[in-house]
Write an enzyme that holds these catalytic residues in place. Structure first.
Site, short mmCIF file in Angstrom:
data_model
loop_
_atom_site.label_atom_id
_atom_site.label_comp_id
_atom_site.label_asym_id
_atom_site.label_seq_id
_atom_site.Cartn_x
_atom_site.Cartn_y
_atom_site.Cartn_z
N GLN A 162 46.69 36.75 33.75
CA GLN A 162 47.31 35.91 34.79
C GLN A 162 46.24 35.42 35.75
OE1 GLN A 162 49.79 38.18 37.44
NE2 GLN A 162 51.08 36.44 37.95
N GLY A 163 45.98 34.12 35.75
CA GLY A 163 44.95 33.54 36.61
C GLY A 163 45.54 32.89 37.84
N TYR A 164 46.02 33.70 38.78
CA TYR A 164 46.57 33.19 40.04
C TYR A 164 45.55 33.38 41.17
CZ TYR A 164 51.58 32.78 38.63
OH TYR A 164 52.78 32.42 38.08
N SER A 165 45.28 34.66 41.51
CA SER A 165 44.53 34.97 42.73
C SER A 165 43.10 34.45 42.69
CB SER A 165 44.49 36.49 42.94
OG SER A 165 45.78 37.01 42.94
N SER A 225 43.79 41.00 35.79
CA SER A 225 43.99 42.21 34.98
C SER A 225 43.87 41.89 33.50
CB SER A 225 45.39 42.79 35.23
OG SER A 225 45.55 43.10 36.60
N SER A 276 52.54 41.69 48.07
CA SER A 276 52.35 42.91 48.88
C SER A 276 53.68 43.28 49.56
CB SER A 276 51.27 42.68 49.94
OG SER A 276 51.76 41.78 50.91
N ASN A 277 53.75 44.51 50.06
CA ASN A 277 54.98 44.94 50.75
C ASN A 277 55.34 44.01 51.91
OD1 ASN A 277 55.45 47.06 49.10
ND2 ASN A 277 55.44 48.63 50.70
N GLU A 279 57.66 38.96 37.28
CA GLU A 279 56.71 40.04 37.58
C GLU A 279 57.33 41.07 38.52
OE1 GLU A 279 52.93 38.65 39.02
OE2 GLU A 279 52.06 40.66 38.99
C1 LIG Z 1 45.85 46.32 40.57
C2 LIG Z 1 45.91 44.86 40.85
C3 LIG Z 1 46.05 43.98 39.79
C4 LIG Z 1 46.09 42.60 40.03
N1 LIG Z 1 46.18 41.76 38.95
C5 LIG Z 1 46.18 40.43 39.17
C6 LIG Z 1 46.21 39.52 38.06
O1 LIG Z 1 46.25 39.94 36.89
N2 LIG Z 1 46.17 38.20 38.31
C7 LIG Z 1 46.13 37.71 39.58
O2 LIG Z 1 46.15 36.49 39.73
N3 LIG Z 1 46.10 38.54 40.66
C8 LIG Z 1 46.11 39.88 40.47
N4 LIG Z 1 46.06 40.74 41.56
C9 LIG Z 1 45.90 40.18 42.90
C10 LIG Z 1 47.14 40.28 43.76
O3 LIG Z 1 48.10 39.35 43.36
C11 LIG Z 1 46.68 40.06 45.22
O4 LIG Z 1 45.86 41.16 45.57
C12 LIG Z 1 47.86 39.99 46.16
O5 LIG Z 1 48.59 38.83 45.95
C13 LIG Z 1 47.39 40.04 47.64
O6 LIG Z 1 46.45 39.07 47.87
P1 LIG Z 1 45.04 39.43 48.54
O7 LIG Z 1 44.44 40.60 47.83
O8 LIG Z 1 44.24 38.19 48.63
O9 LIG Z 1 45.39 39.94 50.00
P2 LIG Z 1 45.76 39.03 51.25
O10 LIG Z 1 46.73 37.99 50.85
O11 LIG Z 1 44.50 38.60 51.90
O12 LIG Z 1 46.51 40.07 52.17
C14 LIG Z 1 45.82 40.98 53.04
C15 LIG Z 1 46.85 41.70 53.88
O13 LIG Z 1 47.55 40.75 54.72
C16 LIG Z 1 48.95 40.85 54.51
N5 LIG Z 1 49.54 39.51 54.58
C17 LIG Z 1 49.11 38.39 53.96
N6 LIG Z 1 49.93 37.35 54.23
C18 LIG Z 1 50.91 37.83 55.05
C19 LIG Z 1 52.06 37.25 55.65
N7 LIG Z 1 52.38 35.95 55.50
N8 LIG Z 1 52.85 38.06 56.40
C20 LIG Z 1 52.56 39.37 56.58
N9 LIG Z 1 51.47 39.98 56.01
C21 LIG Z 1 50.67 39.23 55.25
C22 LIG Z 1 49.11 41.42 53.11
O14 LIG Z 1 50.33 42.08 52.96
C23 LIG Z 1 47.93 42.40 53.05
O15 LIG Z 1 48.26 43.61 53.68
C24 LIG Z 1 46.01 42.11 41.36
C25 LIG Z 1 45.90 43.01 42.42
C26 LIG Z 1 45.83 44.35 42.18
C27 LIG Z 1 45.69 45.29 43.35
#
Ligand SMILES: Cc1cc2nc3c(=O)[nH]c(=O)nc-3n(C[C@H](O)[C@H](O)[C@H](O)COP(=O)(O)OP(=O)(O)OC[C@H]3O[C@@H](n4cnc5c(N)ncnc54)[C@H](O)[C@@H]3O)c2cc1C
Length: 379
Positions: A131-134, A166, A362-363, A252
């Site tokens: 999955q190429g999102y992040s 992943s 995230s939560n 998902e």
């Molecule tokens: C084990 C694992 C596997 C993963 N696999 C994939 C994958 O296969 N493909 C892929 O594309 N991505 C993957 N991810 C990435 C995942 O989708 C992102 O980590 C996730 O969406 C959070 O984005 P970020 O890490 O940039 O954190 P950020 O978005 O920068 O968030 C940082 C903090 O700010 C909080 N926050 C952000 N925005 C808000 C808001 N609007 N209101 C309140 N709080 C907020 C978040 O909750 C968090 O605590 C994976 C992540 C993990 C940990």
């Protein structure tokens, strides 16, 4: 809704059990209990053979409709299947991204040609997906992606960086969110994003593993530098990929994690064993936390039967699992400070379950969704 098991459910359970015990007691004994979160690097070739064995007996994509190659199981039967899968300690599924995310997305949004090209490879356990999102600058704020795709004749040319991808190192294909037109003057960033299916084995794709605290590297950085894919490999409208991307996220956050969730019971059983062995099982605080964990897992199971696609379910199971990880290290006591054969599994649980409240939304983001979309609160 009657949540008790019917005679049909019991007969189905016996069928699944017989198949799994037969296979894992014999030819596939080495993969028992291997793979899955925290142990994803284990025994790739053997687990690939397992995928094919499941497929040959019709036990992949069990919740997909039959006309798309699935088994067409009801939700109840899917829960039974995953419970039995966890009970048998069958290996973590390599095909989980294709089966749980891309396949259902193609069934909902893909063209008949895309379905015919890609679904059979997922069902057969032959083609793996990632999955190429992040991206480094776009996680929760997914509309901030900077990866772009430009049309060149019959192809799209993709350039940009993804992160936390992943299982990319094993995948033949990636579903990539890319910007195909710039943000317009209306500032609506959700427009102009497309959902592309991109082959990974080509010169324009570089995969760099990210090594985690557990020592595993199940996710990666993925660099697209002029990577190419056919013009037909866009799911949904060109520029209208946001709706498709949200569809995938709903899968998902919903039933795709059923199998994983039902595995948590094995983890609680291991924690209870350690608590007994260390003589802390009768400590009133530990007892209460063990009981709470048991109740939490039971609620999770009932919720899965009742409302698998509710925005509450991801928030709930991720939080319950993270608490289970914390309970594991508390029960281990000072032994948790030293990695070793007796502590490894529970330490992995503790470390990996931290990720559950981050990936797939995230939560905090889940709470926003519940607040805004389910409860109608202001932004
Ligand atoms: C084990 C694992 C596997 C993963 N696999 C994939 C994958 O296969 N493909 C892929 O594309 N991505 C993957 N991810 C990435 C995942 O989708 C992102 O980590 C996730 O969406 C959070 O984005 P970020 O890490 O940039 O954190 P950020 O978005 O920068 O968030 C940082 C903090 O700010 C909080 N926050 C952000 N925005 C808000 C808001 N609007 N209101 C309140 N709080 C907020 C978040 O909750 C968090 O605590 C994976 C992540 C993990 C940990």
């Amino acid at each position: 809704m009657d949540l008790r098991e019917s005679a049909d459910d019991r007969a189905f359970r016996a069928e699944v059990r017989e198949f799994l015990d037969g296979a894992l007691g014999g030819e596939f004994a080495t993969v028992r209990g291997r793979g899955g979160p925290g142990d994803e690097g284990a025994l790739f070739a053997e687990r690939q053979a397992w995928e094919r064995h499941l497929a040959a007996h019709g036990w992949t994509c069990v919740g997909w409709p039959k006309e798309h190659g699935g088994r067409g199981l009801s939700l109840r039967q899917q829960v039974v299947y995953h419970e039995e899968y966890a009970r048998a300690r069958a290996p973590g599924r390599l095909g989980i991204v294709g089966e749980g995310l891309l396949g259902p997305t193609l069934i909902a949004f893909g063209t008949p040609e895309q379905q015919a090209r890609f679904l059979p490879g997922i069902v057969a356990g032959e083609e793996l997906w990632c999955q190429g999102y992040s991206e480094p600058g776009a996680g929760s704020d997914l509309a901030g992606i900077a990866t772009r795709a430009e049309r060149d004749g019959d192809e799209w040319v993709v350039t940009g960086q993804k992160v936390w991808t992943s299982l990319a190192h094993w995948a033949q294909w990636c579903f990539v969110l890319a910007r195909t037109s710039p943000v317009g003057s209306d500032g609506k960033r959700h427009r102009g994003i497309s959902y592309l299916l991109v082959p990974m084995d080509q010169p324009g794709v570089e995969i760099r593993p990210i090594v985690q605290m557990t020592g595993d590297s199940e996710f990666n950085e993925v660099f697209f530098d002029g990577a190419r894919t056919g013009a037909a490999n866009v799911v949904g409208e060109v520029g209208g990929g946001w709706a498709v991307a949200m569809g995938t996220l709903a899968f998902e956050r919903g039933a795709s994690t059923l199998g994983q969730q039902l595995n948590f019971r094995n983890e609680l059983a291991a924690i209870v064993d350690v608590a007994r062995a260390r003589g802390v099982a009768s400590d009133p605080t530990v007892r209460q936390r063990l009981a709470r964990a048991h109740v939490g897992l039971e609620i999770m199971r009932l919720n899965a039967l009742r409302i698998p696609d509710s925005p509450v379910s991801k928030l709930y199971w991720a939080t319950v699992h993270r608490s289970l990880g914390e309970l594991a290290v508390d029960v281990l006591g000072p032994a948790a400070l030293v990695a070793g054969p007796e502590t490894d599994a529970l330490l992995r649980l503790f470390l990996f379950s931290r990720a559950d409240t981050i990936y797939g939304g995230s939560n905090q983001v889940q709470r926003n969704i519940i607040g805004e979309r389910a409860l109608g609160l202001p932004k």
